[in-house]
Design an enzyme around this catalytic site. Sequence first.
Site, PDB file in Angstrom:
ATOM      1  N   ARG A 242       0.863  -1.184   0.000  1.00 21.94           N
ATOM      2  CA  ARG A 242       0.000   0.000   0.000  1.00 21.94           C
ATOM      3  C   ARG A 242       0.898   1.232   0.000  1.00 21.94           C
ATOM      4  O   ARG A 242       1.952   1.242   0.660  1.00 21.94           O
ATOM      5  CB  ARG A 242      -0.896   0.030   1.242  1.00 21.94           C
ATOM      6  CG  ARG A 242      -2.141  -0.819   1.114  1.00 21.94           C
ATOM      7  CD  ARG A 242      -3.129  -0.223   0.090  1.00 21.94           C
ATOM      8  NE  ARG A 242      -4.324  -1.024  -0.029  1.00 21.94           N
ATOM      9  CZ  ARG A 242      -4.538  -1.953  -0.965  1.00 21.94           C
ATOM     10  NH1 ARG A 242      -3.618  -2.199  -1.882  1.00 21.94           N
ATOM     11  NH2 ARG A 242      -5.669  -2.614  -1.005  1.00 21.94           N
ATOM     12  N   GLU A 271      -3.078   7.841  -4.657  1.00 24.18           N
ATOM     13  CA  GLU A 271      -3.421   7.358  -5.998  1.00 24.18           C
ATOM     14  C   GLU A 271      -4.679   8.061  -6.493  1.00 24.18           C
ATOM     15  O   GLU A 271      -5.604   8.247  -5.707  1.00 24.18           O
ATOM     16  CB  GLU A 271      -3.688   5.847  -5.953  1.00 24.18           C
ATOM     17  CG  GLU A 271      -2.442   5.059  -5.646  1.00 24.18           C
ATOM     18  CD  GLU A 271      -2.689   3.542  -5.595  1.00 24.18           C
ATOM     19  OE1 GLU A 271      -3.748   3.075  -6.064  1.00 24.18           O
ATOM     20  OE2 GLU A 271      -1.807   2.848  -5.092  1.00 24.18           O
ATOM     21  N   HIS A 289      -0.715   0.470 -10.065  1.00 24.18           N
ATOM     22  CA  HIS A 289      -1.461  -0.466  -9.209  1.00 24.18           C
ATOM     23  C   HIS A 289      -1.980  -1.683 -10.004  1.00 24.18           C
ATOM     24  O   HIS A 289      -3.184  -1.922 -10.079  1.00 24.18           O
ATOM     25  CB  HIS A 289      -2.615   0.260  -8.503  1.00 24.18           C
ATOM     26  CG  HIS A 289      -3.020  -0.414  -7.212  1.00 24.18           C
ATOM     27  ND1 HIS A 289      -3.449   0.267  -6.106  1.00 24.18           N
ATOM     28  CD2 HIS A 289      -3.051  -1.726  -6.844  1.00 24.18           C
ATOM     29  CE1 HIS A 289      -3.752  -0.575  -5.128  1.00 24.18           C
ATOM     30  NE2 HIS A 289      -3.507  -1.800  -5.565  1.00 24.18           N
TER      31      HIS A 289
HETATM   32  C1  DGY Z   1      -5.957  -5.465  -3.194  1.00 26.04           C
HETATM   33  O1  DGY Z   1      -6.535  -6.509  -3.445  1.00 26.04           O
HETATM   34  O2  DGY Z   1      -5.913  -5.002  -2.070  1.00 26.04           O
HETATM   35  C2  DGY Z   1      -5.261  -4.774  -4.323  1.00 26.04           C
HETATM   36  O3  DGY Z   1      -4.493  -3.724  -3.986  1.00 26.04           O
HETATM   37  C3  DGY Z   1      -6.233  -4.460  -5.424  1.00 26.04           C
HETATM   38  O4  DGY Z   1      -6.251  -5.662  -6.089  1.00 26.04           O
END
Ligand code: DGY
Length: 323
Positions: A242, A271, A289
């Site tokens: 993240r 983002e 992402h």
């Molecule tokens: C998640 O699953 O948390 C990703 O970042 C998006 O697929």
Amino acid sequence: MTKPKVLVTRRWPRAVERRMEEAFDLDLNASDRPLTEAELRDAMGRYDAILPTVTDRLPATIFAGSSPRTRILANYGVGFAHIDTEAAKSCGIAVTNTPDVLSECTADIAMTLMLMVARRASEGERELREGRWTGWRPTHLIGTKVSGATLGIIGFGRIGQAMAQRAHFGFGMTILVQNRSPVPAEMLARFGAVQVPTVEDLLPRCDFVSLHCPGGKTNRHLINSRRLDLMRPGAFLINTARGEVVDEHALAQALWFGTIGGAGLDVFEREPRIPDELLGADNLVLLPHLGSATRETREAMGFRVLENLTDFFGGRAPRDRVA
Ligand code: DGY
């Protein structure tokens, strides 16, 4: 019997949307535009289930003072730090996620970033497309060898383990692990890995560091300037977890001053906004992402949400309940 009324906040793979339409009274977001907090709050009064993604912020204010119709937030994605689960719980709303099905593809993207930044693949492609390549020479775009190097993995859940599998068996890497709780000895032995107690113990010992811990408040700026300074000169940082886990300003400084070798990022703090100081750094590979972005995985994520919802409305415990 009336079908539960369900809101899907973004477009999903069509195969999943079709199955969802059969099972529920479904509203799709045809525009695929992220919903505002006001729209999400309004939806809580009109739908039995909302199926959010990482682009939907559901802070405590969304739940405050309301007696919502919504009984479940079935998140499309494994990370759920964008949902205030405590606030959801206090309103009696269940929260589920989609673990397992995206571990391999997310680890594949982490490997992609690691190889790209170490072997200067983006720099090479930019040079070639811009017509700047003058031909082969022994000193051209010299990178760093990945095979046989030491990889530190922070967060040893399913994705961290999938990363260890690839790095150890595919690239002969030595694996160091830092994880909140002790990792069972048999699991470490599978990858010839060693667990170290703290992030501080791990960073100075690694050529590559890959982040696989959850986001949210607890891990915000886990990688800050002090910890970047602990990395080996020439080492690389990879983040597919993240954005908030890394202090982006501190990272930009480390990249510009060359205190680390480079970085590969698939996730960002704000983002889709990327700070200019990162965009200008040559020793940084950036992806939008894409961790779970394969047809197979995005469909599997959708079907996992369907399974969670079907169980929930069928009176059974959804397998991926997180709150
Ligand atoms: C998640 O699953 O948390 C990703 O970042 C998006 O697929």
